[in-house]
Write an enzyme that holds these catalytic residues in place. Sequence first.
Site, PDB file in Angstrom:
ATOM      1  N   ARG A 184       8.182  -1.114  -9.618  1.00 47.14           N
ATOM      2  CA  ARG A 184       6.737  -0.656  -8.939  1.00 47.14           C
ATOM      3  C   ARG A 184       6.122   0.002 -10.306  1.00 47.14           C
ATOM      4  O   ARG A 184       6.690   0.130 -11.071  1.00 47.14           O
ATOM      5  CB  ARG A 184       6.823   0.483  -7.810  1.00 47.14           C
ATOM      6  CG  ARG A 184       8.074   1.502  -7.856  1.00 47.14           C
ATOM      7  CD  ARG A 184       7.865   2.459  -8.895  1.00 47.14           C
ATOM      8  NE  ARG A 184       6.684   3.106  -8.968  1.00 47.14           N
ATOM      9  CZ  ARG A 184       6.362   3.576 -10.154  1.00 47.14           C
ATOM     10  NH1 ARG A 184       7.157   3.538 -11.351  1.00 47.14           N
ATOM     11  NH2 ARG A 184       5.223   4.193 -10.209  1.00 47.14           N
ATOM     12  N   ALA A 235       2.089  -0.978 -11.437  1.00 50.10           N
ATOM     13  CA  ALA A 235       1.396  -2.425 -11.683  1.00 50.10           C
ATOM     14  C   ALA A 235       1.516  -3.155 -12.710  1.00 50.10           C
ATOM     15  O   ALA A 235       1.929  -4.267 -12.889  1.00 50.10           O
ATOM     16  CB  ALA A 235      -0.360  -2.081 -11.754  1.00 50.10           C
ATOM     17  N   ARG A 268       2.574  -7.785  -3.406  1.00 52.90           N
ATOM     18  CA  ARG A 268       2.021  -6.674  -3.007  1.00 52.90           C
ATOM     19  C   ARG A 268       0.517  -6.712  -3.573  1.00 52.90           C
ATOM     20  O   ARG A 268       0.237  -7.519  -4.540  1.00 52.90           O
ATOM     21  CB  ARG A 268       2.412  -5.539  -3.916  1.00 52.90           C
ATOM     22  CG  ARG A 268       3.901  -5.051  -3.457  1.00 52.90           C
ATOM     23  CD  ARG A 268       4.570  -3.830  -4.328  1.00 52.90           C
ATOM     24  NE  ARG A 268       3.666  -2.660  -3.476  1.00 52.90           N
ATOM     25  CZ  ARG A 268       3.624  -1.422  -3.894  1.00 52.90           C
ATOM     26  NH1 ARG A 268       4.405  -1.047  -4.865  1.00 52.90           N
ATOM     27  NH2 ARG A 268       3.153  -0.337  -3.167  1.00 52.90           N
ATOM     28  N   ASP A 327      -3.699   0.795 -10.702  1.00 51.05           N
ATOM     29  CA  ASP A 327      -3.508  -0.190 -10.106  1.00 51.05           C
ATOM     30  C   ASP A 327      -4.581  -1.154 -10.166  1.00 51.05           C
ATOM     31  O   ASP A 327      -4.128  -2.430 -10.053  1.00 51.05           O
ATOM     32  CB  ASP A 327      -2.928  -0.285  -8.535  1.00 51.05           C
ATOM     33  CG  ASP A 327      -1.442   0.412  -8.730  1.00 51.05           C
ATOM     34  OD1 ASP A 327      -0.397  -0.203  -8.509  1.00 51.05           O
ATOM     35  OD2 ASP A 327      -1.389   1.661  -8.793  1.00 51.05           O
ATOM     36  N   ASN A 371      -5.539   3.927  -7.506  1.00 51.95           N
ATOM     37  CA  ASN A 371      -4.309   4.599  -7.932  1.00 51.95           C
ATOM     38  C   ASN A 371      -3.553   5.089  -6.678  1.00 51.95           C
ATOM     39  O   ASN A 371      -3.924   5.214  -5.523  1.00 51.95           O
ATOM     40  CB  ASN A 371      -4.454   5.555  -8.931  1.00 51.95           C
ATOM     41  CG  ASN A 371      -3.139   5.620  -9.569  1.00 51.95           C
ATOM     42  OD1 ASN A 371      -2.580   4.828 -10.238  1.00 51.95           O
ATOM     43  ND2 ASN A 371      -2.760   7.110 -10.133  1.00 51.95           N
ATOM     44  N   LYS A 372      -2.400   5.478  -6.998  1.00 50.02           N
ATOM     45  CA  LYS A 372      -1.400   6.127  -5.760  1.00 50.02           C
ATOM     46  C   LYS A 372      -2.103   6.962  -5.068  1.00 50.02           C
ATOM     47  O   LYS A 372      -2.966   7.854  -5.544  1.00 50.02           O
ATOM     48  CB  LYS A 372      -0.344   6.641  -6.497  1.00 50.02           C
ATOM     49  CG  LYS A 372       0.799   7.342  -5.600  1.00 50.02           C
ATOM     50  CD  LYS A 372       1.216   6.172  -4.520  1.00 50.02           C
ATOM     51  CE  LYS A 372       1.841   4.961  -5.125  1.00 50.02           C
ATOM     52  NZ  LYS A 372       2.252   3.725  -4.346  1.00 50.02           N
TER      53      LYS A 372
END
Length: 349
Positions: free
Chosen positions: A52, A54, A95, A240, A250-251
Site C-alpha cells: 500500500r 501510492a 485500487r 495518493d 490522502n488517508k
Amino acid sequence: MSEHAHDRIRAVVWNDDALELLDQRLLPAVERRLRLGTAAGVAQAIRDMVVRGAPAIGIAAAYGVVLAARARFAEAPAGWRARIGADLDLLAAARPTAVNLSWAVARMRATIERAPEGDPCPRLLAEANAILAEDIAANRRMGALGAALIEAGGSVLTHCNAGSLATGGFGTALGVIRTAHAAGRIDAVYAGETRPWLQGARLTAWELVRDGIPVTLLADGAAAYLLCQGRVRWVIVGADRIAANGDTANKIGTYGLAVLARQHGVGFMVVAPVSTIDMSLADGAGIPIEERPAAEVLDLAGARVAAAGAGAWNPAFDVTPAALIDAIVTERGVVHAPDAAGMAALLAG
C-alpha cells in the site's frame, strides 16, 4: 548522522524472476515476504493491502506487467500484445484512488507498444527497475527540499505511512522527516495511529524505530490537543492523488489535521512525486474515493469490537483543499500556497 543511515527498508523487491512484497498486513509482529509470479496475484495483493502507499502500488504494478508479459509470451509469442491488455486493465483497476497505479501501468503500456519483436521481458523489466530507481531518487530529492522548510527546534506530526513501506524506499513524508532528523532540525516525531488500518501505529512507528528515530504515537483524536500545546511546527503527510489546483487526496483523517493545523498556526506540508499529480482533474471533487469494507471499522484484528447491529462508513481517503496546504513538495520543486497556476508552473518547469 547521514539520512542515508535511515534507509534500510524495501517493501517491493524483484528477486530471481518474481516479485517479493513485504506483507504489510502482518507488521509489526511478523516480517514475511510474499512471493508472486502472476499479474493476477499482484493485483490481488494490491487490493488486499499486502502492499500500500501510492508510489509502492505503482511500482508493484509495473513488475506485475513484467509477469503478465512473461506469461503471455510463453503462451504464444505471436499476438501476446493483444492478450496482455486484460492484464493491464486488471492491474490498473486494483485500487481506484492512487493515480500512481494508472500512471505506472500507462508507462509500461507505452513500453510494450515500443518493444521490438521477440521476448519483451528484458525491456519491460528494465522499465520497471527504472520506475523503482527513479522513485527512490525522487524521494531523496523531496527529503532535502522538505527538510529545508523546517526550522531547527520543535516537533512534527505525521499521519498514516508515507515512508519506505509506501514507496520504493526512503519515503515521501518520512523522507523529509528522515532528512530533517539527520540534520538536527527535529526534536521529536509524533505519529497518529491512523484508524482503521493503524498504519501509523503498525507501520510508521515500526519504520522509525527500526531506523533509530524516536517516535511517539497518539490516538487520532488526540491530535487537536497536541497541536494546541504549541510544540508541533509542521504536519507532514503524503498523497495518493493531487488535482490540478492542489487539492490533495490522502488517508482518511488528513483533512481534519489540515483544519487543525490552520487553526493552531501549524504548517501543513504534502510530500509526493509529480506522478501523483493528476492534471486531468480541475479540483479534488473529481478524485474517486475508495470505500472499503465495513468490517475494517467494526472489527479489530479480526475480532468484533462494535455493538451487534451497528453499521459503518469506511472511506479510505479524504480530500484536503489546497487552501489549507502551505507547501506541496515534489522532486521538481516546492509549490507554496498551492493553486492551479502554481501547479501548472511546477509541471511546466
